[in-house]
Design a protein around this motif. Structure first.
Motif, PDB file in Angstrom:
ATOM      1  N   ARG A  26       9.253   4.345  -0.601  1.00 16.32           N
ATOM      2  CA  ARG A  26       8.845   5.462   0.271  1.00 16.32           C
ATOM      3  C   ARG A  26       7.506   6.052  -0.166  1.00 16.32           C
ATOM      4  N   GLU A  27       7.326   6.212  -1.471  1.00 16.03           N
ATOM      5  CA  GLU A  27       6.072   6.788  -1.966  1.00 16.03           C
ATOM      6  C   GLU A  27       4.887   5.867  -1.679  1.00 16.03           C
ATOM      7  N   PHE A  28       5.083   4.559  -1.846  1.00 14.64           N
ATOM      8  CA  PHE A  28       3.978   3.629  -1.574  1.00 14.64           C
ATOM      9  C   PHE A  28       3.621   3.637  -0.086  1.00 14.64           C
ATOM     10  N   ARG A  29       4.655   3.601   0.749  1.00 17.52           N
ATOM     11  CA  ARG A  29       4.426   3.634   2.194  1.00 17.52           C
ATOM     12  C   ARG A  29       3.724   4.947   2.596  1.00 17.52           C
ATOM     13  N   HIS A  30       4.181   6.049   2.044  1.00 12.44           N
ATOM     14  CA  HIS A  30       3.574   7.346   2.335  1.00 12.44           C
ATOM     15  C   HIS A  30       2.113   7.375   1.858  1.00 12.44           C
ATOM     16  N   PHE A  31       1.853   6.778   0.699  1.00 14.93           N
ATOM     17  CA  PHE A  31       0.482   6.690   0.176  1.00 14.93           C
ATOM     18  C   PHE A  31      -0.421   5.953   1.170  1.00 14.93           C
ATOM     19  N   LEU A  32       0.067   4.835   1.709  1.00 13.64           N
ATOM     20  CA  LEU A  32      -0.735   4.079   2.679  1.00 13.64           C
ATOM     21  C   LEU A  32      -1.032   4.922   3.914  1.00 13.64           C
ATOM     22  N   ILE A  33      -0.026   5.583   4.437  1.00 15.58           N
ATOM     23  CA  ILE A  33      -0.206   6.389   5.651  1.00 15.58           C
ATOM     24  C   ILE A  33      -1.168   7.546   5.395  1.00 15.58           C
ATOM     25  N   GLN A  52     -17.852  -3.389   3.016  1.00 13.23           N
ATOM     26  CA  GLN A  52     -17.135  -4.003   1.893  1.00 13.23           C
ATOM     27  C   GLN A  52     -16.859  -2.995   0.781  1.00 13.23           C
ATOM     28  N   ALA A  53     -17.828  -2.108   0.515  1.00 13.36           N
ATOM     29  CA  ALA A  53     -17.656  -1.126  -0.551  1.00 13.36           C
ATOM     30  C   ALA A  53     -16.473  -0.202  -0.275  1.00 13.36           C
ATOM     31  N   MET A  54     -16.327   0.212   0.970  1.00 12.18           N
ATOM     32  CA  MET A  54     -15.217   1.078   1.339  1.00 12.18           C
ATOM     33  C   MET A  54     -13.887   0.339   1.165  1.00 12.18           C
ATOM     34  N   ALA A  55     -13.844  -0.909   1.589  1.00 16.64           N
ATOM     35  CA  ALA A  55     -12.625  -1.714   1.420  1.00 16.64           C
ATOM     36  C   ALA A  55     -12.294  -1.867  -0.061  1.00 16.64           C
ATOM     37  N   ASP A  56     -13.317  -2.121  -0.880  1.00 10.06           N
ATOM     38  CA  ASP A  56     -13.094  -2.248  -2.326  1.00 10.06           C
ATOM     39  C   ASP A  56     -12.552  -0.950  -2.925  1.00 10.06           C
ATOM     40  N   ASN A  57     -13.049   0.190  -2.446  1.00 12.08           N
ATOM     41  CA  ASN A  57     -12.543   1.483  -2.928  1.00 12.08           C
ATOM     42  C   ASN A  57     -11.062   1.657  -2.613  1.00 12.08           C
ATOM     43  N   TYR A  58     -10.648   1.266  -1.421  1.00 15.61           N
ATOM     44  CA  TYR A  58      -9.232   1.385  -1.065  1.00 15.61           C
ATOM     45  C   TYR A  58      -8.383   0.426  -1.884  1.00 15.61           C
ATOM     46  N   ILE A  59      -8.926  -0.739  -2.196  1.00 19.29           N
ATOM     47  CA  ILE A  59      -8.181  -1.683  -3.043  1.00 19.29           C
ATOM     48  C   ILE A  59      -7.984  -1.084  -4.435  1.00 19.29           C
ATOM     49  N   LYS A  60      -9.011  -0.435  -4.965  1.00 16.60           N
ATOM     50  CA  LYS A  60      -8.874   0.218  -6.278  1.00 16.60           C
ATOM     51  C   LYS A  60      -7.835   1.326  -6.234  1.00 16.60           C
ATOM     52  N   LYS A  61      -7.832   2.107  -5.138  1.00  9.96           N
ATOM     53  CA  LYS A  61      -6.836   3.171  -4.996  1.00  9.96           C
ATOM     54  C   LYS A  61      -5.432   2.588  -5.010  1.00  9.96           C
ATOM     55  N   ILE A  62      -5.261   1.496  -4.283  1.00 11.03           N
ATOM     56  CA  ILE A  62      -3.936   0.861  -4.204  1.00 11.03           C
ATOM     57  C   ILE A  62      -3.534   0.308  -5.564  1.00 11.03           C
ATOM     58  N   GLU A  63      -4.486  -0.283  -6.270  1.00  9.22           N
ATOM     59  CA  GLU A  63      -4.178  -0.826  -7.605  1.00  9.22           C
ATOM     60  C   GLU A  63      -3.700   0.268  -8.557  1.00  9.22           C
ATOM     61  N   ASN A  64      -4.172   1.487  -8.357  1.00  8.15           N
ATOM     62  CA  ASN A  64      -3.740   2.600  -9.195  1.00  8.15           C
ATOM     63  C   ASN A  64      -2.421   3.206  -8.738  1.00  8.15           C
ATOM     64  N   TYR A  65      -1.867   2.713  -7.641  1.00 11.02           N
ATOM     65  CA  TYR A  65      -0.677   3.340  -7.065  1.00 11.02           C
ATOM     66  C   TYR A  65       0.444   2.340  -6.817  1.00 11.02           C
ATOM     67  N   ILE A  66       0.393   1.184  -7.423  1.00 13.64           N
ATOM     68  CA  ILE A  66       1.400   0.168  -7.123  1.00 13.64           C
ATOM     69  C   ILE A  66       2.723   0.483  -7.825  1.00 13.64           C
ATOM     70  N   PRO A  67       3.834   0.157  -7.175  1.00  8.77           N
ATOM     71  CA  PRO A  67       5.158   0.355  -7.775  1.00  8.77           C
ATOM     72  C   PRO A  67       5.372  -0.588  -8.955  1.00  8.77           C
ATOM     73  N   THR A  68       6.475  -0.431  -9.643  1.00 11.74           N
ATOM     74  CA  THR A  68       6.732  -1.214 -10.848  1.00 11.74           C
ATOM     75  C   THR A  68       7.170  -2.642 -10.553  1.00 11.74           C
ATOM     76  N   ASP A  69       7.756  -2.892  -9.392  1.00  9.39           N
ATOM     77  CA  ASP A  69       8.269  -4.227  -9.101  1.00  9.39           C
ATOM     78  C   ASP A  69       7.996  -4.564  -7.633  1.00  9.39           C
ATOM     79  N   GLY A  70       7.985  -5.847  -7.320  1.00 10.53           N
ATOM     80  CA  GLY A  70       7.786  -6.274  -5.942  1.00 10.53           C
ATOM     81  C   GLY A  70       6.554  -7.133  -5.799  1.00 10.53           C
ATOM     82  N   SER A  71       6.109  -7.292  -4.569  1.00 12.54           N
ATOM     83  CA  SER A  71       4.951  -8.125  -4.270  1.00 12.54           C
ATOM     84  C   SER A  71       4.069  -7.394  -3.261  1.00 12.54           C
ATOM     85  N   ILE A  72       2.791  -7.246  -3.585  1.00 19.67           N
ATOM     86  CA  ILE A  72       1.840  -6.587  -2.693  1.00 19.67           C
ATOM     87  C   ILE A  72       0.600  -7.460  -2.622  1.00 19.67           C
TER      88      ILE A  72
END
Length: 107
Positions: A26-33, A52-72
């Motif tokens: 839920r937290e990951f999904r909420h983070f995306l929204i 591309q720079a903006m996309a890279d920034n969002y990828i960095k944000k996601i990398e800092n917010y990934i859950p402990t298990d699963g596949s993204i």
């Protein structure tokens, strides 16, 4: 200044076997929204990026917010490539039809 619109696609499979994993989902999904991603279909979210720079920034944000298990997985594609996506079954959602790379949306 010209912009090359891109789409950042995030695809994920997250386990939901116990309350902790459900909370992380839920937290990951909420983070995306919260960060402007729209659900394309279950576990597939997309966001328009101006370059591309903006996309890279969002990828960095996601990398800092990934859950402990699963596949993204993340994929950056151009707006033209995104527009060529084939829909084999179903149709575009109303939200997906409205939100495009156009700068102004009139309701």
């Amino acid at each position: 200044m010209s912009y090359k619109y891109m789409r950042l696609l995030i695809m994920f499979d997250l386990p939901m076997n116990d309350n902790f994993e459900k909370k992380e989902y839920r937290e990951f999904r909420h983070f995306l929204i919260e960060n402007g991603f729209l659900m394309l279909q279950y576990s597939v979210y997309t966001r328009i990026c101006t370059n591309q720079a903006m996309a890279d920034n969002y990828i960095k944000k996601i990398e800092n917010y990934i859950p402990t298990d699963g596949s993204i997985r993340g994929l950056i594609i151009t707006e033209k490539q995104y527009e060529k996506m084939k829909i084999f079954l179903g149709k575009k959602s109303k939200q997906e039809s409205i939100i495009t790379d156009k700068k102004m949306i009139i309701f």
